[in-house]
Design an enzyme around this catalytic site. Sequence first.
Site, PDB file in Angstrom:
ATOM      1  N   GLN A  81       0.829  -1.199   0.000  1.00 15.28           N
ATOM      2  CA  GLN A  81       0.000   0.000   0.000  1.00 15.28           C
ATOM      3  C   GLN A  81       0.867   1.253   0.000  1.00 15.28           C
ATOM      4  O   GLN A  81       0.368   2.348  -0.218  1.00 15.28           O
ATOM      5  CB  GLN A  81      -0.882   0.041   1.260  1.00 15.28           C
ATOM      6  CG  GLN A  81      -1.995  -0.987   1.307  1.00 15.28           C
ATOM      7  CD  GLN A  81      -2.701  -0.997   2.653  1.00 15.28           C
ATOM      8  OE1 GLN A  81      -2.657  -2.001   3.358  1.00 15.28           O
ATOM      9  NE2 GLN A  81      -3.370   0.072   3.036  1.00 15.28           N
ATOM     10  N   ARG A 123      -5.461   7.314  17.099  1.00 12.30           N
ATOM     11  CA  ARG A 123      -6.779   7.275  16.454  1.00 12.30           C
ATOM     12  C   ARG A 123      -7.801   6.664  17.411  1.00 12.30           C
ATOM     13  O   ARG A 123      -8.980   7.002  17.379  1.00 12.30           O
ATOM     14  CB  ARG A 123      -6.754   6.567  15.097  1.00 12.30           C
ATOM     15  CG  ARG A 123      -7.958   6.966  14.242  1.00 12.30           C
ATOM     16  CD  ARG A 123      -7.912   6.388  12.842  1.00 12.30           C
ATOM     17  NE  ARG A 123      -7.351   7.266  11.832  1.00 12.30           N
ATOM     18  CZ  ARG A 123      -8.016   8.243  11.211  1.00 12.30           C
ATOM     19  NH1 ARG A 123      -9.287   8.484  11.493  1.00 12.30           N
ATOM     20  NH2 ARG A 123      -7.426   8.977  10.305  1.00 12.30           N
ATOM     21  N   GLU A 161     -12.966   3.043   5.374  1.00 14.38           N
ATOM     22  CA  GLU A 161     -12.955   2.465   6.718  1.00 14.38           C
ATOM     23  C   GLU A 161     -14.265   2.593   7.497  1.00 14.38           C
ATOM     24  O   GLU A 161     -14.618   1.679   8.253  1.00 14.38           O
ATOM     25  CB  GLU A 161     -11.825   3.122   7.536  1.00 14.38           C
ATOM     26  CG  GLU A 161     -10.463   2.781   6.992  1.00 14.38           C
ATOM     27  CD  GLU A 161      -9.368   3.613   7.651  1.00 14.38           C
ATOM     28  OE1 GLU A 161      -9.319   4.828   7.381  1.00 14.38           O
ATOM     29  OE2 GLU A 161      -8.605   3.059   8.435  1.00 14.38           O
TER      30      GLU A 161
HETATM   31  N1  LUZ Z   1      -2.498   5.407   8.509  1.00 14.32           N
HETATM   32  C1  LUZ Z   1      -1.773   6.419   9.005  1.00 14.32           C
HETATM   33  C2  LUZ Z   1      -3.820   5.340   8.682  1.00 14.32           C
HETATM   34  O1  LUZ Z   1      -0.564   6.419   8.836  1.00 14.32           O
HETATM   35  N2  LUZ Z   1      -2.388   7.418   9.652  1.00 14.32           N
HETATM   36  C3  LUZ Z   1      -3.721   7.437   9.867  1.00 14.32           C
HETATM   37  O2  LUZ Z   1      -4.239   8.364  10.466  1.00 14.32           O
HETATM   38  C4  LUZ Z   1      -4.478   6.349   9.375  1.00 14.32           C
HETATM   39  N3  LUZ Z   1      -5.778   6.276   9.584  1.00 14.32           N
HETATM   40  C5  LUZ Z   1      -6.460   5.244   9.127  1.00 14.32           C
HETATM   41  C6  LUZ Z   1      -5.800   4.239   8.450  1.00 14.32           C
HETATM   42  N4  LUZ Z   1      -4.505   4.287   8.222  1.00 14.32           N
HETATM   43 MO1  MOS Z   2      -5.276   1.548   6.374  1.00 13.82          MO
HETATM   44  S1  MOS Z   2      -5.801   0.786   8.164  1.00 13.82           S
HETATM   45  O1  MOS Z   2      -6.178   2.790   5.939  1.00 13.82           O
HETATM   46  O2  MOS Z   2      -3.909   1.052   5.720  1.00 13.82           O
END
Ligand code: LUZ
Ligand code: MOS
Length: 754
Positions: free
Chosen positions: A191, A304, A706
């Site tokens: 990703q 988070r 999400e």
């Molecule tokens: N990844 C990240 C995330 O590095 N920071 C975030 O705030 C986040 N939020 C949701 C999913 N991946």
């Molecule tokens: Mo994510 S948990 O938005 O890689």
Amino acid sequence: MKNIDSKGHVTGKSIYLDDIPLIQGTRFGVVFDSPVAHGTIESINYSKARAIPGVIKIITHEDIPGQNQIGGIIPDEQLFASKEVHFVGQPIALIIAESDQIAFAARKLIKIEISKNDVIVDPREAQQKDQLIIPPRTFELGDTKNSWENCAHIFEGQADSNGQEHLYIETQGAYAVPLENGHIRISSSTQGPTAVQRITARVLGVGMHKIEVDVVRIGGGFGGKEDQATPWAVMAALGVSILNSPVKVVLSRLDDMRMTGKRHPYSSDYKIGLSKDLKILAYETTFYQNAGASADLSPAVMVRTLFHGTNSYFIPNVKMTAYSCKTNLPPNTAFRGFGGPQGMFVIESALSHAAKELSISTHELQKINLLKDGNEFPYGQIADGVELNSIWRKMESKFDIKTIEKEINDFNANHSDMKKGFSLMPVTFGISFTKTPMNQARALVHIYTDGSVGVTTGAVEMGQGVNTKMLQIAAQIFSITPKRVKLESTNTTRVANTSPSAASSTADLNGKALEKACNALMDRLKICAADHFNVSSHDVAVKDGVVYTNENQTDLTWDQLVMMAFLKRICLTENGHYATPKINFDMDKEKGHPFAYHVYGLALTQVTLDCIRGTYDFDSVKIVHDFGKTMNPSVDFGQIEGGLIQGMGWMTMEDLQYNNEGQLMSNTLSTYKIPDIYSVPKTVTIEPLDTDGNDMAILKSKAVGEPPLMYGIGAYFAIDNAIKSFNPIFNSTFDAPFTHEKVLMGLYGPFDSE
Ligand code: LUZ
Ligand code: MOS
């Protein structure tokens, strides 16, 4: 527009990492990992493994030319363990052979001696022993301490949620090939192409410019490939740098499940206080996050949890503290929702607890306390555009909650061994990376001289349909058929310094960058047409491949306009850059405006329990969801359905188990069960809420990746409510997942041993 990948996926023609044709001389890497969760390596004997014909090289920490360090947020993670091991599955060496079968066979012959140290698997134990990844953080609003005396009702308890295996269909992997002059190209199932590039450069001790990372698409990520796709790509590149031949490293399913981190298990304490008229006055909670053996993304996940600790409710006095606890599990990592779901589970448990003690329905409490415009979140952002009350009204008018409640009560009165239950689960999810600098993206657009278009962005297609959305944007702005636009692979040489495709923000960030690039090109072409027709460029438009002036069709086509511009030596390439405006966060004060906007929704979940067996079926899930103005209903509905089911799996059947020695017990698909077509709700109804959308969202189409996962939390409380109508002395344990075994214990407990 249909998902542009649907045909390729169904016919099996879509290209994944494993479909890339291999170059002659490609070698295969298999990872040798620690069998022990905590200890000191005393000796390793590779000689028998090396002696197998076809084994080419076994790479260890001693072969690393740069730093043996892959930590992202904190440099606390080695690529290959050098002395200490901290979890079962920690990589120690890479066996490179002529085939992966040979490498697997060689792995079995490696002899390792480790002197064992104490193993910690429980986050509360880690916190007590001061084993923390970072210092704790606290979000505070109002004054909880002086609020308790004003509360008519106070309830305290514990709520725990377990981890979750990502189980992307495509396992982790990478294929690295040597280019000239020591440059390396890596195809990676990641990703985060830039993360792979940066860490590979660090480990190899070279500049990032020597490493090119390319991603066509990945077979699912769910957060599991935000950071943890990196080590395998680095290993493959290391192999290339040492052997100068192509190296492919793909984890087998069992290796993947053992070696990679998962959603963080949390154990939490809550204390909630309500006024006489059932307003939540005060809420305190302590979160113990099971981070695993190194930081990975845990500090960001932990915050988070704090951001979403009050979910969809306004609470004037809040104090939430979170600990990121270091244990001897594989480093846990990003997973759809990124700590948000864990925080929401706790407040929903507290509300369910309070409702039971007060003999009212949880949904009455929820409704009274819903967040409204102008309310302050514990992190200082002022809520605006809140749709929760209109969503609740729409749920009531579409689905008549009172009637559903009555039907369930009637059913339960007439059935002794079957019981029904339902729950409501509101969701409020903040959109943006919580780390403000990550909220930027770029897009590169070429218009070719025949009028066709090539687009590269930093977005990684992982099945979520982002490429379809990008294509829609370009085709719409240029007003040409989507067939004439090609979405190129995500590649660090075309779009550099990318944020990972994560945080539900990929379409917003990359789409806005793409929009800017396309608009800039369009402006140039309009000036060119205006010159030609001797009108103002404001009076030029392109519609369906034809140029219009002052709303009149001309005989100039898009293709001719493009060629005309080229002959006038006008640049037909543009790079767009977007950075989310307005957002900020001050970590010293723990206050700011971290999110571009919030996504809202509500799920109503109905379940039927078999009170003899402890099994259950979900009758239906009804969702009212705030899409803004969805730019692609079929893609977005797909995200809602998938997110819901994944969340339900986390809350019900996915039973991640490590023993006290830190060994993963649920290490196969026979012992770790995810939802299949038989366990999904019989019906899933999705009602879009009609709103004006939000300008911070791409084409006013709100982020959708999400938020729906958290609808699945409703499944836990629907089951909990159904058990209550069978067993009047049932003690809710707020201990997810609600497996069939736990349901059975709940139906007939409490038992003495509990
Ligand atoms: N990844 C990240 C995330 O590095 N920071 C975030 O705030 C986040 N939020 C949701 C999913 N991946
Ligand atoms: Mo994510 S948990 O938005 O890689």
